[in-house]
Design an enzyme around this catalytic site. Structure first.
Site, PDB file in Angstrom:
ATOM      1  N   ASP A 163       1.622 -31.988  13.732  1.00 12.36           N
ATOM      2  CA  ASP A 163       1.314 -30.401  13.340  1.00 12.36           C
ATOM      3  C   ASP A 163       1.951 -28.724  14.269  1.00 12.36           C
ATOM      4  O   ASP A 163       1.531 -28.326  13.986  1.00 12.36           O
ATOM      5  CB  ASP A 163       0.078 -30.312  12.723  1.00 12.36           C
ATOM      6  N   LYS A 184       0.264 -35.638   6.160  1.00  7.55           N
ATOM      7  CA  LYS A 184      -1.085 -36.236   5.717  1.00  7.55           C
ATOM      8  C   LYS A 184      -1.465 -34.552   4.915  1.00  7.55           C
ATOM      9  O   LYS A 184      -0.997 -33.696   5.276  1.00  7.55           O
ATOM     10  CB  LYS A 184      -1.738 -35.810   7.080  1.00  7.55           C
ATOM     11  N   CYS A 194      -6.362 -30.755  14.522  1.00  6.23           N
ATOM     12  CA  CYS A 194      -5.836 -32.405  14.117  1.00  6.23           C
ATOM     13  C   CYS A 194      -5.675 -33.366  15.257  1.00  6.23           C
ATOM     14  O   CYS A 194      -5.904 -34.279  15.554  1.00  6.23           O
ATOM     15  CB  CYS A 194      -4.609 -31.770  13.091  1.00  6.23           C
TER      16      CYS A 194
HETATM   17  C1  VGL Z   1      -4.826 -27.922  11.057  1.00  2.51           C
HETATM   18  C2  VGL Z   1      -6.912 -26.928   9.322  1.00  2.51           C
HETATM   19  C3  VGL Z   1      -6.349 -26.326   8.827  1.00  2.51           C
HETATM   20  C4  VGL Z   1      -4.618 -27.953  12.289  1.00  2.51           C
HETATM   21  C5  VGL Z   1      -4.824 -28.465  10.048  1.00  2.51           C
HETATM   22  O1  VGL Z   1      -3.342 -28.882  12.394  1.00  2.51           O
HETATM   23  O2  VGL Z   1      -5.279 -28.468  13.423  1.00  2.51           O
HETATM   24  N1  VGL Z   1      -6.324 -26.970  11.240  1.00  2.51           N
HETATM   25  N2  VGL Z   1      -5.537 -28.387   8.555  1.00  2.51           N
END
Ligand code: VGL
Ligand code: ZN
Length: 247
Positions: free
Chosen positions: A51, A149, A194
């Protein structure tokens, strides 16, 4: 005569043995950095870059403090890997994890959902938007897979392996297994969501897992960062630094 000779041999062995222990202790004490072998990723290893998307960088809608600082670290360690996989948080416009999808709720409050307690976030990583794009400074042309995802509207997925319903697989464990990959190195954002959830599910799926601490940054909502490291340690996730990896 024989006795004297025998005791002489024992004495010599004892002295050599003592010198050996002494050397090991000195090495351990004064030179742990160069005494430790760097970890050399091979064809059975993969780097997972989690991410590293605009929304999670400074200025983004769910900015992780210093999130941009990990990018040069990740670009560098990626050179030591033959296999690199990227992940992308990839939400519908009114995703259930967004506070804006729940009347009267603010970001970082929680809501009870069928699969458990969901933290509510600012809108982020909406499919096809600039915020959901990978950071443009990320420079890993050899990355062989981008796994998305969180694209089911009613289920979040911090983990790159298993959605928050704890039933729906993303297919990533199968991908690694079919390709003979047994060891995963995890980097990216955010350490306590994540990255941690992916590392924990990777352990449950049977992989050897390293998290590269300086190639990650956390959100740290209500002590979540310390809890994530404790959970990862308990699950046998190995915590390393980027300098531990041979590049
Ligand atoms: C994430 C919160 C919501 C992350 C993704 O990538 O850690 N955190 N969505
Ligand atoms: Zn998300």
């Amino acid at each position: 005569m024989l006795e004297t000779s025998g005791s002489g041999t024992s004495r010599r062995n004892f002295i050599i043995g003592a010198a050996g222990i002494g050397l090991a202790q000195v090495l351990g004490r004064i030179a742990p950095a160069w005494a430790a072998e760097p970890i050399k990723p091979d064809g059975t290893s993969a780097l997972m870059v989690v991410d590293v998307q605009n929304c999670f960088l400074p200025g983004g809608s769910l900015a992780v403090k210093e999130g941009d600082q990990i990018i040069p670290v990740i670009n560098k360690i990626a050179q030591g890997f033959t296999n690199v996989v990227l992940t992308q948080d990839w939400h519908t416009p009114h995703h259930i994890s967004f506070a804006s999808s729940h009347t009267g709720k603010q970001p970082f409050e929680t809501v009870a959902l069928p699969y458990g307690t969901q933290i509510l976030w600012p809108d982020h990583c909406v499919q096809g938007t600039e915020g959901a794009a990978l950071a443009k400074e990320l420079n890993i042309p050899k990355a062989e897979l981008i796994i998305r995802k969180g694209f089911h509207n009613d289920v979040d997925s911090y983990s790159a392996f298993l959605e928050a319903d704890k039933k729906t697989q993303t297919g990533l464990a199968g991908y690694f297994k079919e390709r003979g990959i047994t060891t995963l190195f995890v980097a990216g954002l955010a350490t306590d969501f994540c990255v941690a959830w992916s590392a924990l599910d990777a352990r449950r799926a049977g992989f050897t897992v390293y998290v590269v601490e300086d190639a990650c940054r956390g959100i740290d909502a209500n002590g979540s960062l310390a809890k994530a490291w404790a959970d990862m340690a308990a699950a046998g996730v190995k915590r390393i630094q980027s300098t531990d990896i041979a590049v």
